[in-house]
Scaffold this active site. Sequence first.
Site, PDB file in Angstrom:
ATOM      1  N   ALA A   1     -11.062  -7.497   7.058  1.00 21.03           N
ATOM      2  CA  ALA A   1      -9.795  -7.361   7.794  1.00 21.03           C
ATOM      3  C   ALA A   1     -10.017  -6.871   9.220  1.00 21.03           C
ATOM      4  CB  ALA A   1      -8.876  -6.400   7.038  1.00 21.03           C
TER       5      ALA A   1
ATOM      6  N   ASP B   1      -0.512   4.161   0.999  1.00 20.73           N
ATOM      7  CA  ASP B   1      -1.016   5.059   2.044  1.00 20.73           C
ATOM      8  C   ASP B   1      -0.105   4.946   3.268  1.00 20.73           C
ATOM      9  OD1 ASP B   1      -1.948   3.016   3.986  1.00 20.73           O
ATOM     10  OD2 ASP B   1      -3.490   2.544   2.497  1.00 20.73           O
TER      11      ASP B   1
ATOM     12  N   HIS C   1       5.942  -0.680  -2.714  1.00 18.18           N
ATOM     13  CA  HIS C   1       5.452   0.008  -3.915  1.00 18.18           C
ATOM     14  C   HIS C   1       5.472   1.530  -3.782  1.00 18.18           C
ATOM     15  CE1 HIS C   1       3.080  -3.797  -5.409  1.00 18.18           C
ATOM     16  NE2 HIS C   1       4.375  -3.863  -5.663  1.00 18.18           N
TER      17      HIS C   1
ATOM     18  N   CYS D   1      17.183  20.711  -5.517  1.00 14.70           N
ATOM     19  CA  CYS D   1      17.960  21.238  -6.659  1.00 14.70           C
ATOM     20  C   CYS D   1      17.281  22.427  -7.346  1.00 14.70           C
ATOM     21  CB  CYS D   1      18.247  20.143  -7.679  1.00 14.70           C
ATOM     22  SG  CYS D   1      16.798  19.597  -8.603  1.00 14.70           S
TER      23      CYS D   1
ATOM     24  N   CYS E   1      11.813  21.379  -7.090  1.00 13.83           N
ATOM     25  CA  CYS E   1      12.397  20.445  -6.117  1.00 13.83           C
ATOM     26  C   CYS E   1      13.059  21.261  -5.007  1.00 13.83           C
ATOM     27  CB  CYS E   1      13.432  19.561  -6.819  1.00 13.83           C
ATOM     28  SG  CYS E   1      14.461  18.622  -5.664  1.00 13.83           S
TER      29      CYS E   1
ATOM     30  N   ASN F   1      -8.086 -12.755   4.174  1.00 13.94           N
ATOM     31  CA  ASN F   1      -8.611 -11.937   3.079  1.00 13.94           C
ATOM     32  C   ASN F   1     -10.136 -12.021   3.101  1.00 13.94           C
ATOM     33  OD1 ASN F   1      -7.557 -10.295   0.851  1.00 13.94           O
ATOM     34  ND2 ASN F   1      -8.639 -11.694  -0.510  1.00 13.94           N
ATOM     35  N   LEU F   2     -10.744 -11.032   2.462  1.00 11.59           N
ATOM     36  CA  LEU F   2     -12.208 -11.024   2.407  1.00 11.59           C
ATOM     37  C   LEU F   2     -12.745 -12.281   1.747  1.00 11.59           C
ATOM     38  CD1 LEU F   2     -14.652  -9.217   3.026  1.00 11.59           C
ATOM     39  CD2 LEU F   2     -14.414  -8.242   0.736  1.00 11.59           C
TER      40      LEU F   2
ATOM     41  N   CYS G   1      17.422  15.438  -9.640  1.00 10.30           N
ATOM     42  CA  CYS G   1      18.546  15.198  -8.718  1.00 10.30           C
ATOM     43  C   CYS G   1      18.409  13.891  -7.952  1.00 10.30           C
ATOM     44  CB  CYS G   1      18.705  16.358  -7.746  1.00 10.30           C
ATOM     45  SG  CYS G   1      17.398  16.478  -6.504  1.00 10.30           S
TER      46      CYS G   1
ATOM     47  N   ASN H   1       0.831  -1.204   0.000  1.00 13.20           N
ATOM     48  CA  ASN H   1       0.000   0.000   0.000  1.00 13.20           C
ATOM     49  C   ASN H   1       0.864   1.251   0.000  1.00 13.20           C
ATOM     50  OD1 ASN H   1      -2.095  -1.731   0.111  1.00 13.20           O
ATOM     51  ND2 ASN H   1      -2.551  -1.434   2.284  1.00 13.20           N
TER      52      ASN H   1
HETATM   53  C1  BJW Z   1     -10.417  -7.211   1.541  1.00 12.78           C
HETATM   54  C2  BJW Z   1     -11.310  -6.268   2.009  1.00 12.78           C
HETATM   55  C3  BJW Z   1     -11.516  -6.191   3.400  1.00 12.78           C
HETATM   56  C4  BJW Z   1     -11.234  -6.133  -0.140  1.00 12.78           C
HETATM   57  N1  BJW Z   1     -10.852  -7.015   4.198  1.00 12.78           N
HETATM   58  N2  BJW Z   1      -9.763  -8.018   2.348  1.00 12.78           N
HETATM   59  C5  BJW Z   1       5.300 -12.406 -13.715  1.00 12.78           C
HETATM   60  C6  BJW Z   1       6.307 -12.432 -12.777  1.00 12.78           C
HETATM   61  C7  BJW Z   1       6.888 -11.249 -12.316  1.00 12.78           C
HETATM   62  C8  BJW Z   1       6.441 -10.028 -12.777  1.00 12.78           C
HETATM   63  C9  BJW Z   1       5.431 -10.005 -13.713  1.00 12.78           C
HETATM   64  C10 BJW Z   1       4.880 -11.156 -14.190  1.00 12.78           C
HETATM   65  N3  BJW Z   1       3.953 -10.816 -15.090  1.00 12.78           N
HETATM   66  C11 BJW Z   1       3.910  -9.476 -15.185  1.00 12.78           C
HETATM   67  C12 BJW Z   1       4.798  -8.957 -14.350  1.00 12.78           C
HETATM   68  C13 BJW Z   1       5.026  -7.527 -14.159  1.00 12.78           C
HETATM   69  C14 BJW Z   1       4.073  -6.784 -13.257  1.00 12.78           C
HETATM   70  C15 BJW Z   1       2.857  -7.600 -12.854  1.00 12.78           C
HETATM   71  O1  BJW Z   1       2.794  -8.203 -11.805  1.00 12.78           O
HETATM   72  N4  BJW Z   1       1.811  -7.558 -13.661  1.00 12.78           N
HETATM   73  C16 BJW Z   1       0.566  -8.280 -13.340  1.00 12.78           C
HETATM   74  C17 BJW Z   1      -0.586  -7.513 -13.906  1.00 12.78           C
HETATM   75  C18 BJW Z   1       0.675  -9.721 -13.802  1.00 12.78           C
HETATM   76  N5  BJW Z   1       4.803  -6.371 -12.075  1.00 12.78           N
HETATM   77  C19 BJW Z   1       5.582  -5.321 -12.110  1.00 12.78           C
HETATM   78  O2  BJW Z   1       5.731  -4.648 -13.114  1.00 12.78           O
HETATM   79  C20 BJW Z   1       6.321  -4.987 -10.838  1.00 12.78           C
HETATM   80  N6  BJW Z   1       7.707  -4.879 -11.095  1.00 12.78           N
HETATM   81  C21 BJW Z   1       8.430  -5.951 -11.443  1.00 12.78           C
HETATM   82  O3  BJW Z   1       7.928  -7.060 -11.569  1.00 12.78           O
HETATM   83  O4  BJW Z   1       9.777  -5.708 -11.579  1.00 12.78           O
HETATM   84  C22 BJW Z   1      10.606  -6.804 -11.973  1.00 12.78           C
HETATM   85  C23 BJW Z   1      10.884  -7.775 -10.856  1.00 12.78           C
HETATM   86  C24 BJW Z   1      10.713  -9.141 -11.064  1.00 12.78           C
HETATM   87  C25 BJW Z   1      10.985 -10.035 -10.046  1.00 12.78           C
HETATM   88  C26 BJW Z   1      11.447  -9.590  -8.820  1.00 12.78           C
HETATM   89  C27 BJW Z   1      11.612  -8.244  -8.619  1.00 12.78           C
HETATM   90  C28 BJW Z   1      11.302  -7.338  -9.632  1.00 12.78           C
HETATM   91  C29 BJW Z   1       5.852  -3.645 -10.287  1.00 12.78           C
HETATM   92  C30 BJW Z   1       4.470  -3.726  -9.762  1.00 12.78           C
HETATM   93  C31 BJW Z   1       3.996  -2.366  -9.314  1.00 12.78           C
HETATM   94  C32 BJW Z   1       2.576  -2.430  -8.834  1.00 12.78           C
HETATM   95  N7  BJW Z   1       2.070  -1.143  -8.700  1.00 12.78           N
HETATM   96  C33 BJW Z   1       0.671  -0.977  -8.307  1.00 12.78           C
HETATM   97  C34 BJW Z   1       0.221   0.430  -8.670  1.00 12.78           C
HETATM   98  C35 BJW Z   1       0.873   1.443  -7.859  1.00 12.78           C
HETATM   99  C36 BJW Z   1       0.352   2.743  -8.271  1.00 12.78           C
HETATM  100  C37 BJW Z   1      -0.896   3.131  -7.596  1.00 12.78           C
HETATM  101  O5  BJW Z   1      -1.106   2.871  -6.413  1.00 12.78           O
HETATM  102  O6  BJW Z   1      -1.632   3.750  -8.314  1.00 12.78           O
HETATM  103  O7  BJW Z   1       0.532  -1.272  -6.910  1.00 12.78           O
HETATM  104  S1  BJW Z   1      -0.476  -2.059  -9.081  1.00 12.78           S
HETATM  105  C38 BJW Z   1      -1.573  -2.126  -7.742  1.00 12.78           C
HETATM  106  O8  BJW Z   1      -1.701  -3.524  -7.453  1.00 12.78           O
HETATM  107  C39 BJW Z   1      -0.849  -1.456  -6.544  1.00 12.78           C
HETATM  108  C40 BJW Z   1      -0.997  -2.531  -5.488  1.00 12.78           C
HETATM  109  O9  BJW Z   1       0.020  -2.403  -4.505  1.00 12.78           O
HETATM  110  C41 BJW Z   1      -0.950  -3.809  -6.264  1.00 12.78           C
HETATM  111  C42 BJW Z   1      -1.564  -4.994  -5.562  1.00 12.78           C
HETATM  112  O10 BJW Z   1      -2.956  -4.812  -5.406  1.00 12.78           O
HETATM  113  P1  BJW Z   1      -3.653  -5.358  -4.095  1.00 12.78           P
HETATM  114  O11 BJW Z   1      -3.137  -4.637  -2.918  1.00 12.78           O
HETATM  115  O12 BJW Z   1      -3.577  -6.826  -4.083  1.00 12.78           O
HETATM  116  O13 BJW Z   1      -5.166  -4.845  -4.341  1.00 12.78           O
HETATM  117  P2  BJW Z   1      -6.370  -5.558  -5.108  1.00 12.78           P
HETATM  118  O14 BJW Z   1      -7.414  -4.534  -5.313  1.00 12.78           O
HETATM  119  O15 BJW Z   1      -5.900  -6.305  -6.281  1.00 12.78           O
HETATM  120  O16 BJW Z   1      -6.883  -6.650  -4.065  1.00 12.78           O
HETATM  121  C43 BJW Z   1      -7.497  -6.294  -2.848  1.00 12.78           C
HETATM  122  C44 BJW Z   1      -7.856  -7.561  -2.094  1.00 12.78           C
HETATM  123  O17 BJW Z   1      -8.401  -7.178  -0.850  1.00 12.78           O
HETATM  124  C45 BJW Z   1      -8.905  -8.426  -2.808  1.00 12.78           C
HETATM  125  O18 BJW Z   1      -8.500  -9.794  -2.772  1.00 12.78           O
HETATM  126  C46 BJW Z   1     -10.175  -8.227  -1.961  1.00 12.78           C
HETATM  127  O19 BJW Z   1     -10.976  -9.383  -1.879  1.00 12.78           O
HETATM  128  C47 BJW Z   1      -9.580  -7.914  -0.604  1.00 12.78           C
HETATM  129  N8  BJW Z   1     -10.430  -7.086   0.257  1.00 12.78           N
HETATM  130  N9  BJW Z   1     -11.876  -5.569   1.009  1.00 12.78           N
HETATM  131  C48 BJW Z   1     -10.029  -7.904   3.723  1.00 12.78           C
HETATM  132  N10 BJW Z   1     -12.440  -5.296   3.987  1.00 12.78           N
END
Ligand code: BJW
Length: 237
Positions: free
Chosen positions: A220, A94, A109, A139, A136, A202-203, A120, A92
């Site tokens: 949660a 936030d 993230h 710089c 900035c 998870n939900l 810079c 997250n």
């Molecule tokens: C509740 C609830 C309640 C609801 N109680 N639960 C294969 C392998 C490796 C990488 C890739 C791959 N294929 C593609 C990739 C690349 C890509 C990727 O993963 N793409 C996918 C679409 C497949 N990844 C990347 O590009 C990442 N970088 C990378 O891989 O670099 C190379 C590397 C490789 C290996 C090692 C190291 C590096 C970068 C990813 C950046 C993600 N950025 C984001 C956006 C940020 C900007 C923004 O905030 O606007 O981050 S994407 C977005 O998704 C955000 C989140 O952190 C992330 C995850 O989402 P999250 O938190 O899971 O949210 P939701 O909405 O999906 O799920 C919410 C859950 O909560 C649900 O299950 C609900 O049921 C539940 N819930 N209410 C409890 N009350």
Amino acid sequence: MTNIRNIVILTGAGISAESGIDTFRSAGGLWEQHRVEDVATPEAFARDPELVLRFYDMRRARIQEVVPNAAHDALARLDASWHGGLLIVTQNVDDLHERAGAKRLLHMHGEHLNAWCLSCDERHRWNGTLIDRPACPTCGTSGQMRPDIVWFGEMPYRMNEIYTALNRADLFVSIGTSGAVYPAAGFVREAREQGVRTLELNLEPSQGSHWFDEARHGPATEVVPGWVDALLRQQSG
Ligand code: BJW
């Protein structure tokens, strides 16, 4: 769960949902209102910086209107009281974990409340807007500040620390994440390969639910305090 000493907790958007922050992939979530490739990639920022900066300014303002919920509070309580190793890895952007009081925390993230100067390379605490292209503070260059957020195709932060903690863990817990985004979605398999016990809170079942040894489903604010209280009772008993 006996013999647990070192814990790694991964959190996602679901833990902040009950504070009033939209998740990404649920109905009505953020990605329904914006195509991911229009706002969360470096290419989108190069193509249409105004759109991207407006999207993040709106979300930066929103997180400052909400407060941590009982799940953030419970993890902060665990952090303060757990005698063993603990690392909260949040996807997250936030600041609700730290506002609840969590200390052993890292943001893989990035953070809404940081801005990154592309001129810079300095990062600055940032509560206000970026659409007006501020200078900035280090710089003085204008128009080079971007949200300090890891976009698709960029390397998440502090991966070495995360994998080191995972390899030392006795328990890996995933809270409120869909398991749709890598590398975080792969942590459960990494943990399993090291013989680490795994738990999903998870939900609903996530995409990777079948990889976990155990899963508890519900909001949660209910399942996280319940799990934390039981763990702390075990520690003191
Ligand atoms: C509740 C609830 C309640 C609801 N109680 N639960 C294969 C392998 C490796 C990488 C890739 C791959 N294929 C593609 C990739 C690349 C890509 C990727 O993963 N793409 C996918 C679409 C497949 N990844 C990347 O590009 C990442 N970088 C990378 O891989 O670099 C190379 C590397 C490789 C290996 C090692 C190291 C590096 C970068 C990813 C950046 C993600 N950025 C984001 C956006 C940020 C900007 C923004 O905030 O606007 O981050 S994407 C977005 O998704 C955000 C989140 O952190 C992330 C995850 O989402 P999250 O938190 O899971 O949210 P939701 O909405 O999906 O799920 C919410 C859950 O909560 C649900 O299950 C609900 O049921 C539940 N819930 N209410 C409890 N009350």
